[in-house]
Scaffold this motif. Structure first.
Motif, short mmCIF file in Angstrom:
data_model
loop_
_atom_site.label_atom_id
_atom_site.label_comp_id
_atom_site.label_asym_id
_atom_site.label_seq_id
_atom_site.Cartn_x
_atom_site.Cartn_y
_atom_site.Cartn_z
N GLY A 21 0.82 -1.20 0.00
CA GLY A 21 0.00 0.00 0.00
C GLY A 21 0.86 1.25 0.00
O GLY A 21 1.50 1.60 -0.97
N GLY A 22 0.89 1.93 1.15
CA GLY A 22 1.64 3.17 1.23
C GLY A 22 1.00 4.29 0.44
O GLY A 22 1.68 5.24 0.03
N HIS A 23 -0.29 4.20 0.19
CA HIS A 23 -0.97 5.20 -0.62
C HIS A 23 -1.16 6.50 0.15
O HIS A 23 -1.39 6.50 1.35
CB HIS A 23 -2.32 4.66 -1.09
CG HIS A 23 -2.21 3.51 -2.02
ND1 HIS A 23 -1.74 2.28 -1.63
CD2 HIS A 23 -2.51 3.39 -3.34
CE1 HIS A 23 -1.74 1.45 -2.66
NE2 HIS A 23 -2.21 2.10 -3.71
N GLU A 24 -1.08 7.61 -0.57
CA GLU A 24 -1.23 8.92 0.06
C GLU A 24 -2.67 9.21 0.44
O GLU A 24 -2.96 9.82 1.47
CB GLU A 24 -0.74 10.02 -0.90
CG GLU A 24 0.76 10.00 -1.16
CD GLU A 24 1.16 11.13 -2.09
OE1 GLU A 24 0.31 12.00 -2.38
OE2 GLU A 24 2.33 11.15 -2.51
N VAL A 39 -14.18 4.18 -6.04
CA VAL A 39 -12.97 4.34 -5.23
C VAL A 39 -11.96 5.13 -6.06
O VAL A 39 -11.74 4.80 -7.24
CB VAL A 39 -12.35 2.98 -4.85
CG1 VAL A 39 -11.09 3.19 -4.02
CG2 VAL A 39 -13.35 2.11 -4.11
N ILE A 40 -11.38 6.15 -5.47
CA ILE A 40 -10.27 6.86 -6.09
C ILE A 40 -9.05 6.67 -5.20
O ILE A 40 -9.09 6.99 -4.01
CB ILE A 40 -10.56 8.37 -6.26
CG1 ILE A 40 -11.82 8.59 -7.10
CG2 ILE A 40 -9.36 9.07 -6.90
CD1 ILE A 40 -12.28 10.04 -7.15
N ALA A 41 -7.99 6.11 -5.76
CA ALA A 41 -6.77 5.84 -4.99
C ALA A 41 -5.62 6.66 -5.56
O ALA A 41 -5.36 6.62 -6.77
CB ALA A 41 -6.43 4.35 -5.03
N LEU A 42 -4.95 7.38 -4.68
CA LEU A 42 -3.73 8.12 -5.04
C LEU A 42 -2.56 7.44 -4.34
O LEU A 42 -2.48 7.44 -3.12
CB LEU A 42 -3.83 9.58 -4.59
CG LEU A 42 -4.53 10.55 -5.53
CD1 LEU A 42 -4.73 11.89 -4.82
CD2 LEU A 42 -3.73 10.75 -6.80
N ALA A 73 -8.23 -0.96 -7.09
CA ALA A 73 -7.84 0.45 -7.23
C ALA A 73 -6.47 0.71 -6.61
O ALA A 73 -5.64 1.44 -7.17
CB ALA A 73 -8.89 1.35 -6.58
N LEU A 74 -6.21 0.11 -5.44
CA LEU A 74 -4.91 0.28 -4.78
C LEU A 74 -3.78 -0.26 -5.65
O LEU A 74 -2.75 0.40 -5.85
CB LEU A 74 -4.91 -0.43 -3.43
CG LEU A 74 -5.84 0.12 -2.35
CD1 LEU A 74 -5.79 -0.78 -1.12
CD2 LEU A 74 -5.49 1.55 -1.98
N ASN A 75 -3.97 -1.47 -6.17
CA ASN A 75 -2.93 -2.07 -7.01
C ASN A 75 -2.71 -1.29 -8.29
O ASN A 75 -1.57 -1.07 -8.72
CB ASN A 75 -3.31 -3.52 -7.34
CG ASN A 75 -3.16 -4.45 -6.16
OD1 ASN A 75 -2.37 -4.21 -5.26
ND2 ASN A 75 -3.95 -5.52 -6.14
N LEU A 76 -3.81 -0.87 -8.91
CA LEU A 76 -3.70 -0.14 -10.16
C LEU A 76 -3.05 1.23 -9.96
O LEU A 76 -2.23 1.67 -10.78
CB LEU A 76 -5.09 0.03 -10.79
CG LEU A 76 -5.72 -1.26 -11.32
CD1 LEU A 76 -7.22 -1.04 -11.59
CD2 LEU A 76 -5.02 -1.73 -12.59
N ALA A 77 -3.38 1.91 -8.86
CA ALA A 77 -2.78 3.22 -8.58
C ALA A 77 -1.27 3.09 -8.35
O ALA A 77 -0.48 3.91 -8.83
CB ALA A 77 -3.44 3.85 -7.36
N ARG A 78 -0.89 2.07 -7.61
CA ARG A 78 0.54 1.83 -7.39
C ARG A 78 1.25 1.57 -8.71
O ARG A 78 2.33 2.10 -8.98
CB ARG A 78 0.73 0.64 -6.44
CG ARG A 78 2.18 0.35 -6.07
CD ARG A 78 2.25 -0.76 -5.03
NE ARG A 78 3.61 -0.99 -4.59
CZ ARG A 78 4.45 -1.84 -5.18
NH1 ARG A 78 4.06 -2.54 -6.23
NH2 ARG A 78 5.67 -2.00 -4.72
N GLY A 79 0.62 0.77 -9.56
CA GLY A 79 1.20 0.50 -10.87
C GLY A 79 1.35 1.76 -11.69
O GLY A 79 2.34 1.91 -12.44
N GLY A 94 -2.31 7.42 -9.83
CA GLY A 94 -3.66 7.39 -9.30
C GLY A 94 -4.53 6.50 -10.16
O GLY A 94 -4.20 6.22 -11.32
N LYS A 95 -5.62 6.04 -9.63
CA LYS A 95 -6.55 5.20 -10.38
C LYS A 95 -7.91 5.28 -9.71
O LYS A 95 -8.02 5.46 -8.49
CB LYS A 95 -6.08 3.75 -10.39
CG LYS A 95 -6.62 2.95 -11.56
CD LYS A 95 -5.86 3.23 -12.85
CE LYS A 95 -6.30 2.29 -13.96
NZ LYS A 95 -5.47 2.44 -15.16
N ALA A 96 -8.95 5.12 -10.51
CA ALA A 96 -10.31 5.11 -9.97
C ALA A 96 -11.03 3.87 -10.47
O ALA A 96 -10.78 3.38 -11.57
CB ALA A 96 -11.07 6.36 -10.39
N VAL A 97 -11.94 3.38 -9.64
CA VAL A 97 -12.78 2.24 -10.00
C VAL A 97 -14.23 2.61 -9.69
O VAL A 97 -14.54 3.02 -8.57
CB VAL A 97 -12.38 0.97 -9.20
CG1 VAL A 97 -13.44 -0.10 -9.35
CG2 VAL A 97 -11.03 0.45 -9.67
#
Length: 376
Positions: A21-24, A39-42, A73-79, A94-97
């Motif tokens: 993770g480690g998402h902001e 979900v929006i993940a940065l 969303a978490l995995n895609l944002a990290r990618g 960032g990524k949204a689902v």
């Protein structure tokens, strides 16, 4: 990563665990009037605003679809953080689902509500198309959010980003061919494509023009039929399991959803190289070592499929297709440099790419082509 059966506590652990993770920032969005759940993940804004597409997917069959969407969303944002860093873009990940079947619940009201949520982030996240969303959808989202790319040319946008996504994957294949066989061409080689949707269809055309033999499959028979109607020389097979075992396959190209390279697929692969458009192809840590152990060259997914994000990022400068295509063409050199770095360091190419991307993120973007550009 499997999301089935994850508990709320488990999700919180995932959000804060540094290696996964480690998402902001993670935003859970719900608009009761339109039925929007998203979900929006940065993951990181170290290099600039997070840039990544909007996936619209039902997560059918999952025990907990909302949790599956969050983890996706978490995995895609990290990618996307790694992809944008390797592409030399002044953007983080960032990524949204959006959760649900787009064929059933996608409406103008829902897309406008989603646009308002993206706008509420004040530019920290720039959205675009992904699986289940299209150019016309981004035109609607843009009515509520100026931080929207992948719009139609009529609205000042870059249009369909799958065009340069496929072009970039083709450049990664050329680099793989150069590394394995000493020439940057797929002429006379057999390439198997799993998934011939927006990107896969364009990829077929590049490969045929280059003189490759192309074999395809898709979970939707009509997608295969559409490709074969346009290109009768293309061969179709029943399913992915058949494709990965196809005799004489030189390159396998996963171009659908993630997790394509798993413990069942890797031992069965007949191909000498894997290079495809799908995100998050490695089902779990260690798969890259399994590929290397079998002598299969893996072109890291987030490196070779970066053409689409290069295309939509250029839209923020005032879109110029020739300029964007020239940047995407550099995926060939980037992929070759990763293969060389992997050989020097004695690690799989995926590990070599991760090291380079992490250095760029830690250094604020130094060393990446295009990283000095400002999108204002």
């Amino acid at each position: 990563m499997s999301a089935g059966g994850a508990s709320g506590t488990g999700i919180l652990r995932t959000l804060f665990r540094s290696e996964q993770g480690g998402h902001e920032q993670v935003v859970l969005c719900q608009d009761r009037a339109s039925g929007l759940k998203a979900v929006i993940a940065l993951h990181s804004t170290a290099l600039g605003p997070g840039l990544g597409g909007t996936r619209f997917h039902p997560y059918a069959g999952e025990e907990h679809p909302e949790e599956a969407a969050l983890l996706d969303a978490l995995n895609l944002a990290r990618g996307m953080s790694y992809k944008n860093a390797m592409a030399g873009l002044p953007h983080g990940g960032g990524k949204a689902v959006i959760i649900g079947d787009p064929a059933k619940i996608k409406t103008e009201e829902l897309l406008l509500a989603y646009g308002r949520f993206v706008a509420s982030l004040g530019g920290r996240y720039v959205t675009a198309c992904d699986v289940g969303t299209y150019v016309q959808d981004m035109d609607v989202v843009a009515r509520e959010c100026r931080w929207t790319t992948g719009r139609s040319p009529e609205q000042g946008g870059a249009g369909d980003s799958s065009v340069l996504t496929a072009f970039g994957v083709f450049q990664g294949m050329r680099a793989s061919a150069q590394h394995l066989w000493g020439a940057p061409t797929l002429r006379g080689r057999t390439v198997g494509i799993a998934g011939v949707g927006k990107v896969g269809h364009h990829l077929v055309e590049h490969l045929l023009e280059d003189g490759a033999r192309v074999v395809v499959t898709d979970v939707r028979p009509e997608a295969v039929e559409r490709v074969r109607a346009a290109h009768p020389e293309v061969e179709g097979v029943a399913d992915t399991a058949t494709l990965v075992r196809f005799e004489g396959l030189d390159v396998y190209a996963p171009c659908a959803l993630g997790g394509a390279l798993d413990d069942a697929t890797v031992p069965a692969l007949t191909a000498k190289a894997v290079c495809g458009a799908a995100n998050n192809q490695l089902a779990h840590p260690g798969v890259e070592k399994d590929l290397a152990g079998r002598g299969i060259l893996y072109a890291p997914d987030y490196v070779v499929n970066a053409g689409g994000v290069i295309q939509v990022a250029d839209e923020l400068l005032g879109f110029d297709f020739a300029r964007a295509k020239a940047k995407a063409a550099k995926i060939f050199d980037t992929t070759l440099s990763i293969f060389d770095r992997a050989a020097t360091d004695g690690v799989p190419p995926a590990a070599a790419a991760d090291r380079i991307a992490e250095m760029r993120m830690a250094g604020g973007g130094s060393g990446g082509d295009g990283a000095e550009e400002s999108y204002g």
